[in-house]
Design a protein around this motif. Sequence first.
Motif, PDB file in Angstrom:
ATOM      1  N   UNK A 198      46.577 -36.805 -87.686  1.00  0.00           N
ATOM      2  CA  UNK A 198      47.294 -35.554 -87.919  1.00  0.00           C
ATOM      3  C   UNK A 198      46.781 -34.476 -86.971  1.00  0.00           C
ATOM      4  N   UNK A 199      47.711 -33.770 -86.348  1.00  0.00           N
ATOM      5  CA  UNK A 199      47.366 -32.675 -85.441  1.00  0.00           C
ATOM      6  C   UNK A 199      48.321 -31.526 -85.714  1.00  0.00           C
ATOM      7  N   UNK A 200      47.790 -30.318 -85.845  1.00  0.00           N
ATOM      8  CA  UNK A 200      48.663 -29.146 -85.964  1.00  0.00           C
ATOM      9  C   UNK A 200      48.431 -28.206 -84.791  1.00  0.00           C
ATOM     10  N   UNK A 201      49.499 -27.525 -84.410  1.00  0.00           N
ATOM     11  CA  UNK A 201      49.418 -26.577 -83.304  1.00  0.00           C
ATOM     12  C   UNK A 201      48.476 -25.427 -83.633  1.00  0.00           C
ATOM     13  N   UNK A 202      48.561 -24.907 -84.865  1.00  0.00           N
ATOM     14  CA  UNK A 202      47.690 -23.792 -85.235  1.00  0.00           C
ATOM     15  C   UNK A 202      46.223 -24.175 -85.173  1.00  0.00           C
ATOM     16  N   UNK A 203      45.874 -25.307 -85.761  1.00  0.00           N
ATOM     17  CA  UNK A 203      44.464 -25.717 -85.781  1.00  0.00           C
ATOM     18  C   UNK A 203      43.962 -26.038 -84.378  1.00  0.00           C
ATOM     19  N   UNK A 204      44.837 -26.587 -83.538  1.00  0.00           N
ATOM     20  CA  UNK A 204      44.439 -26.892 -82.156  1.00  0.00           C
ATOM     21  C   UNK A 204      44.142 -25.621 -81.383  1.00  0.00           C
ATOM     22  N   UNK A 205      45.045 -24.646 -81.478  1.00  0.00           N
ATOM     23  CA  UNK A 205      44.845 -23.415 -80.711  1.00  0.00           C
ATOM     24  C   UNK A 205      43.733 -22.562 -81.310  1.00  0.00           C
ATOM     25  N   UNK A 206      43.574 -22.606 -82.642  1.00  0.00           N
ATOM     26  CA  UNK A 206      42.463 -21.872 -83.253  1.00  0.00           C
ATOM     27  C   UNK A 206      41.127 -22.389 -82.738  1.00  0.00           C
ATOM     28  N   UNK A 207      41.018 -23.692 -82.529  1.00  0.00           N
ATOM     29  CA  UNK A 207      39.795 -24.261 -81.941  1.00  0.00           C
ATOM     30  C   UNK A 207      39.579 -23.726 -80.531  1.00  0.00           C
ATOM     31  N   UNK A 208      40.653 -23.592 -79.777  1.00  0.00           N
ATOM     32  CA  UNK A 208      40.541 -23.082 -78.406  1.00  0.00           C
ATOM     33  C   UNK A 208      40.169 -21.602 -78.374  1.00  0.00           C
ATOM     34  N   UNK A 209      40.296 -20.916 -79.474  1.00  0.00           N
ATOM     35  CA  UNK A 209      39.934 -19.504 -79.530  1.00  0.00           C
ATOM     36  C   UNK A 209      38.419 -19.318 -79.643  1.00  0.00           C
ATOM     37  N   UNK A 210      37.670 -20.375 -79.454  1.00  0.00           N
ATOM     38  CA  UNK A 210      36.241 -20.448 -79.681  1.00  0.00           C
ATOM     39  C   UNK A 210      35.429 -19.185 -79.485  1.00  0.00           C
ATOM     40  N   UNK A 211      35.257 -18.715 -78.236  1.00  0.00           N
ATOM     41  CA  UNK A 211      34.351 -17.581 -77.990  1.00  0.00           C
ATOM     42  C   UNK A 211      34.813 -16.309 -78.676  1.00  0.00           C
ATOM     43  N   UNK A 212      36.049 -15.851 -78.480  1.00  0.00           N
ATOM     44  CA  UNK A 212      36.413 -14.599 -79.153  1.00  0.00           C
ATOM     45  C   UNK A 212      36.415 -14.715 -80.673  1.00  0.00           C
ATOM     46  N   UNK A 219      29.839 -11.104 -86.589  1.00  0.00           N
ATOM     47  CA  UNK A 219      29.240  -9.785 -86.545  1.00  0.00           C
ATOM     48  C   UNK A 219      29.642  -8.904 -85.395  1.00  0.00           C
ATOM     49  N   UNK A 220      30.297  -9.450 -84.382  1.00  0.00           N
ATOM     50  CA  UNK A 220      30.690  -8.616 -83.256  1.00  0.00           C
ATOM     51  C   UNK A 220      32.099  -8.077 -83.434  1.00  0.00           C
ATOM     52  N   UNK A 221      32.489  -7.154 -82.578  1.00  0.00           N
ATOM     53  CA  UNK A 221      33.860  -6.693 -82.555  1.00  0.00           C
ATOM     54  C   UNK A 221      34.702  -7.678 -81.760  1.00  0.00           C
ATOM     55  N   UNK A 222      35.981  -7.845 -82.088  1.00  0.00           N
ATOM     56  CA  UNK A 222      36.839  -8.705 -81.267  1.00  0.00           C
ATOM     57  C   UNK A 222      36.822  -8.243 -79.817  1.00  0.00           C
ATOM     58  N   UNK A 223      36.745  -9.162 -78.851  1.00  0.00           N
ATOM     59  CA  UNK A 223      36.744  -8.750 -77.439  1.00  0.00           C
ATOM     60  C   UNK A 223      37.991  -7.931 -77.109  1.00  0.00           C
ATOM     61  N   UNK A 224      37.802  -6.893 -76.324  1.00  0.00           N
ATOM     62  CA  UNK A 224      38.924  -6.041 -75.937  1.00  0.00           C
ATOM     63  C   UNK A 224      39.812  -6.769 -74.936  1.00  0.00           C
ATOM     64  N   UNK A 225      41.099  -6.434 -74.947  1.00  0.00           N
ATOM     65  CA  UNK A 225      42.002  -6.945 -73.911  1.00  0.00           C
ATOM     66  C   UNK A 225      41.722  -6.190 -72.622  1.00  0.00           C
TER      67      UNK A 225
END
Length: 398
Positions: A198-212, A219-225
Motif C-alpha cells: 500500500x502506498x499513498x500520495x500524502x504519506x509519500x510526500x509527507x516523508x519527503x517533507x523531512x527537513x522542514x 521546536x523550530x519555526x517553519x522555514x520561511x519561503x
Amino acid sequence: MESQPLPLTGITVVAVEQAVAAPFATRQLADLGARVIKVERIDGGDFARGYDTAAAGLASHFVWCNRGKESLALDLKDPRGLDVVRRLVGEADVFVQNLAQGAAARLGLDAATLCAAHPRLIAVDISGYGAGGPYADKRAYDMLVQCEAGLVSVTGTPEQPVKAGIPAADIAAAMYAFSGVLAALVRRGVTGRGGPVEVSMLESLAEWMGHPLHHAMHGGNPPARTGLAHSVIAPYDAYPTADGGRVLLSVQNDREWRRLAEQVLQRPELGTDPAYATNAARVANRERTDEFVAKALGALDADEALARLEGAGIACARLRDLHEVADHPQLAARKRWREVGSPVGPLKALLPPITLPDGETARMGDVPALGEHTETLLRAVGMTVDEIAALRRDGVAA
C-alpha cells in the motif's frame, strides 16, 4: 565478462493504471526488464493520453510514463473484460492499480482480494490518502496533495506560496511503489509468498517533507519561503549576470566565504569583517551580503562568473531553462539520451538514472498506441478468433 541480464527479466506486471503515480512506477519496472501489461479504458484509454499534444502529437505525460508497455484496451464493467484481467493476473508476478478509492474493490481487483487468491502475487494499491481515515474517499490530484502535505507552504516567495513545477506527490508515490515492489520481490524470493503493498500520495510526500517538517515539529519555526534563496544560509541564491543569465551559488562555510570575498568579490576585507565573517552574521545582514555578490557577478557574463566561482572552489550552477537542460553538456557527455519508438515515430528519452554498469542497458521500449497489443494478449489468455471478434463487436475490447 558476460553482461548480466536486466534484474526484472521474467517478471510480469499487470497494471490497471492512469495519470502519473502508477504509470511512472510501472515504467521503472519495465525499464529494468519486466513485462508490463497496461490495461486501459476502451474510450480513450489512460486519460493522461489526452493531457496535451506536445510530444509530436502525443501527450508529454503519457510518453514520459508509459514506454516499454503493452496496451490492452478493455471495458472492465463488462464481466468478459474483467475475466480477461483476472486470467492475466493469475499468471502475473505483480499487479498495480491506482483507480479511484473503492473502484478496485468493487471489481475484485484490490490487493487483499487478489493476494488471497494468488499467494505469490504482489499486489500494489496506490491511493491519494490511504485506505482508511477521514480522507480515504477524498479526491487526490497532485496539486491538492502538495497542499495537504505542506510542500506548497515552504515553496515560493515570502509573498506567494507556489506548487512545485513537477507532479511531486505523484512522483513520490510512484517511487515508493516501485521500491515497494522490489522489496516484496526480494521477500518473495525468501518466503515464496507475495502480498499487498500500500502506498499513498500524502504519506509519500509527507516523508519527503523531512527537513522542514522536523524543523517545525521539534521546536523550530517553519522555514520561511525564500524563492531560490536558502532560509538559513547566505549567500545562497541566484544572481543576474551581465549577459542576461543567472548563476546560483552556495557558500556552505566560513572558509568558502573568505575565498569568495578574496577571489570573486575582490573584497578580501569582507572575509574577516564581523558583520559577514560567519554564516549567522551573513544571514542577519542578508540584504547587504547579496548586494556584494550581485555587484560582482553582475559585471561578468555567465560563463565568466561560473569560471571564477569554480576557480575559487565555490559550489555554483547555471539557472537553465528546459531547452538548455535537453542540451546539457553533462547528459551529452555521459550519453544519457536515447530514442524510443511511438505511434508518431522516434522520440528522445533519458536513460533511467539506475545504471547497472556490468549489466544490460535499460530496456526502453516503445510508447504503445491504445489497444496496440489487445489481439495478442487476448490470444495469450486462450481466446478464439470468434470470441475476440465478439468482444470487439460488443465494445468490450478495442
